[in-house]
Design an enzyme around this catalytic site. Structure first.
Site, PDB file in Angstrom:
ATOM      1  N   ASP A   1      -4.628   3.823  -2.282  1.00  0.00           N
ATOM      2  CA  ASP A   1      -5.683   4.342  -1.407  1.00  0.00           C
ATOM      3  C   ASP A   1      -6.062   5.759  -1.811  1.00  0.00           C
ATOM      4  O   ASP A   1      -5.246   6.677  -1.726  1.00  0.00           O
ATOM      5  CB  ASP A   1      -5.190   4.347   0.041  1.00  0.00           C
ATOM      6  CG  ASP A   1      -5.036   2.941   0.590  1.00  0.00           C
ATOM      7  OD1 ASP A   1      -6.049   2.234   0.679  1.00  0.00           O
ATOM      8  OD2 ASP A   1      -3.897   2.555   0.915  1.00  0.00           O
TER       9      ASP A   1
ATOM     10  N   ASP B   1      -7.027  -5.378   5.052  1.00  0.00           N
ATOM     11  CA  ASP B   1      -6.342  -4.098   4.849  1.00  0.00           C
ATOM     12  C   ASP B   1      -6.243  -3.352   6.176  1.00  0.00           C
ATOM     13  O   ASP B   1      -7.258  -2.928   6.735  1.00  0.00           O
ATOM     14  CB  ASP B   1      -7.143  -3.278   3.828  1.00  0.00           C
ATOM     15  CG  ASP B   1      -6.447  -1.986   3.448  1.00  0.00           C
ATOM     16  OD1 ASP B   1      -5.311  -1.753   3.892  1.00  0.00           O
ATOM     17  OD2 ASP B   1      -7.063  -1.196   2.690  1.00  0.00           O
TER      18      ASP B   1
ATOM     19  N   MET C   1      -8.474   8.881  -0.991  1.00  0.00           N
ATOM     20  CA  MET C   1      -9.291   9.441   0.097  1.00  0.00           C
ATOM     21  C   MET C   1      -9.733  10.859  -0.263  1.00  0.00           C
ATOM     22  O   MET C   1      -8.975  11.586  -0.915  1.00  0.00           O
ATOM     23  CB  MET C   1      -8.466   9.483   1.391  1.00  0.00           C
ATOM     24  CG  MET C   1      -7.852   8.143   1.755  1.00  0.00           C
ATOM     25  SD  MET C   1      -7.032   8.213   3.346  1.00  0.00           S
ATOM     26  CE  MET C   1      -6.232   6.606   3.377  1.00  0.00           C
TER      27      MET C   1
ATOM     28  N   MET D   1     -11.763  -4.209   6.162  1.00  0.00           N
ATOM     29  CA  MET D   1     -10.887  -3.259   6.864  1.00  0.00           C
ATOM     30  C   MET D   1     -10.562  -3.836   8.236  1.00  0.00           C
ATOM     31  O   MET D   1     -11.475  -4.140   9.018  1.00  0.00           O
ATOM     32  CB  MET D   1     -11.581  -1.902   7.047  1.00  0.00           C
ATOM     33  CG  MET D   1     -11.789  -1.076   5.805  1.00  0.00           C
ATOM     34  SD  MET D   1     -10.334  -0.541   4.878  1.00  0.00           S
ATOM     35  CE  MET D   1      -9.177   0.005   6.089  1.00  0.00           C
TER      36      MET D   1
ATOM     37  N   HIS E   1      -1.555  -1.519  -4.224  1.00  0.00           N
ATOM     38  CA  HIS E   1      -2.784  -1.044  -3.578  1.00  0.00           C
ATOM     39  C   HIS E   1      -2.726   0.477  -3.465  1.00  0.00           C
ATOM     40  O   HIS E   1      -1.804   1.040  -2.872  1.00  0.00           O
ATOM     41  CB  HIS E   1      -2.886  -1.684  -2.191  1.00  0.00           C
ATOM     42  CG  HIS E   1      -4.150  -1.386  -1.474  1.00  0.00           C
ATOM     43  ND1 HIS E   1      -5.323  -2.085  -1.692  1.00  0.00           N
ATOM     44  CD2 HIS E   1      -4.445  -0.464  -0.525  1.00  0.00           C
ATOM     45  CE1 HIS E   1      -6.272  -1.604  -0.911  1.00  0.00           C
ATOM     46  NE2 HIS E   1      -5.767  -0.613  -0.194  1.00  0.00           N
TER      47      HIS E   1
ATOM     48  N   SER F   1       0.863  -1.175   0.000  1.00  0.00           N
ATOM     49  CA  SER F   1       0.000   0.000   0.000  1.00  0.00           C
ATOM     50  C   SER F   1       0.905   1.232   0.000  1.00  0.00           C
ATOM     51  O   SER F   1       1.670   1.451   0.942  1.00  0.00           O
ATOM     52  CB  SER F   1      -0.882  -0.011   1.247  1.00  0.00           C
ATOM     53  OG  SER F   1      -1.502   1.227   1.393  1.00  0.00           O
TER      54      SER F   1
ATOM     55  N   MET G   1     -11.911   5.489  -0.929  1.00  0.00           N
ATOM     56  CA  MET G   1     -12.528   5.889   0.345  1.00  0.00           C
ATOM     57  C   MET G   1     -13.103   7.281   0.123  1.00  0.00           C
ATOM     58  O   MET G   1     -12.618   8.284   0.667  1.00  0.00           O
ATOM     59  CB  MET G   1     -11.468   5.882   1.460  1.00  0.00           C
ATOM     60  CG  MET G   1     -11.133   4.464   1.912  1.00  0.00           C
ATOM     61  SD  MET G   1      -9.585   4.366   2.813  1.00  0.00           S
ATOM     62  CE  MET G   1      -8.461   4.145   1.464  1.00  0.00           C
TER      63      MET G   1
ATOM     64  N   HIS H   1      -8.480   1.528  -4.047  1.00  0.00           N
ATOM     65  CA  HIS H   1      -9.396   1.435  -2.906  1.00  0.00           C
ATOM     66  C   HIS H   1      -9.970   2.835  -2.685  1.00  0.00           C
ATOM     67  O   HIS H   1      -9.283   3.722  -2.170  1.00  0.00           O
ATOM     68  CB  HIS H   1      -8.579   0.928  -1.692  1.00  0.00           C
ATOM     69  CG  HIS H   1      -9.326   0.929  -0.397  1.00  0.00           C
ATOM     70  ND1 HIS H   1      -8.694   0.737   0.812  1.00  0.00           N
ATOM     71  CD2 HIS H   1     -10.647   1.095  -0.095  1.00  0.00           C
ATOM     72  CE1 HIS H   1      -9.585   0.790   1.787  1.00  0.00           C
ATOM     73  NE2 HIS H   1     -10.770   1.009   1.267  1.00  0.00           N
TER      74      HIS H   1
END
Ligand code: DX5
Ligand code: ZN
Length: 226
Positions: free
Chosen positions: A40, A182, A42, A144, A38, A13, A75, A73
């Site tokens: 992320d 994760d 946000m 999560m 991965h 990640s 969010m 991913h």
């Protein structure tokens, strides 16, 4: 797009490494032997933090071999509005949080129409029951094991019950999804997760702290034999 993975994979990640130098951080993960990165994303609303978006991810895409899978991913709220952008820049897997959209079915179908693999993420407070109607249509379920938003938190062992339940459903009904964990993954929590049925281990801060990244990927992948 045909599903390529089912065996255990370690996914670095990027927010666990130097995100200011995201391209180099991505390359380090790939050079160490990871097949999947991965990413992320946000938005500062769904979670109280901001990270990277399609432009940087597009640069990462150009900087690593085309066989490397980009697993994004999201969010963020209203993920449906942004899916296309992540597809355009070359992501193959798109996971969204079930609470972030009003029309889960539409979003799964839309991601598939874009030739991408859909996944649904469950925050610690979200129960497995929420995703039961969608299981047969998913390529991945992300559990999560910390509160979403930040790297470097401690693993929540009680989330493994969700992994066990989803793994049991998978066997019983021949579903093809991966179960991904994760948050807070290290050698011990990774092993516990694999024993519970996880097939994807996302690892950020622990991975990028290792002096021997290749050795770390090999160690996690040795859990394929568990
Ligand atoms: C947190 C992210 C994770 C994070 C994990 O919201 O979804 O992917 O990078 O970081 P570590 O492995 O440090 O817990
Ligand atoms: Zn993540």
């Amino acid at each position: 797009m045909k599903k390529q993975t089912l065996q255990l994979e370690l996914e670095p990640s990027l927010i666990g490494g130097d995100l200011g130098n995201a391209i180099e951080t991505a390359r380090k993960g790939v050079k160490a032997g990871a097949r999947i990165l991965h990413l992320d994303v946000m938005d500062g609303h769904f979670v109280p933090n901001l990270t990277i978006g399609p432009d940087i991810i597009g640069r990462i895409r150009e900087s690593v071999h085309e066989d490397v899978i980009l697993d994004v991913h999201l969010m963020i709220y209203n993920p449906d509005k942004y899916v296309e952008k992540y597809v355009e820049v070359g992501c193959q897997e798109i996971t969204f949080h079930i609470e972030a959209t009003e029309d889960v079915r539409f979003l799964i179908d839309y991601i598939k129409k874009c030739n991408c693999m859909p996944g649904i993420a469950l925050k610690p407070e979200s129960s497995v029951e929420l995703i039961i109607p969608y299981l047969k249509d998913l390529d991945k379920i992300l559990i999560m094991t910390v509160e979403p938003g930040f790297g470097g938190q401690s693993f929540m062992g009680d989330m493994l019950e969700k992994v066990r339940i989803l793994s049991a459903y998978k066997k019983k009904y021949n579903f093809t999804y991966d179960v991904q964990v994760d948050g807070g993954i290290n050698y011990d929590t990774g092993l516990e997760s694999v024993k519970a049925g996880a097939t994807r281990l996302v690892c950020g801060s622990f991975f990028y702290k290792q002096p021997d990244l290749k050795g770390a990927v090999e160690k996690f992948h040795s859990y394929r034999e568990v």
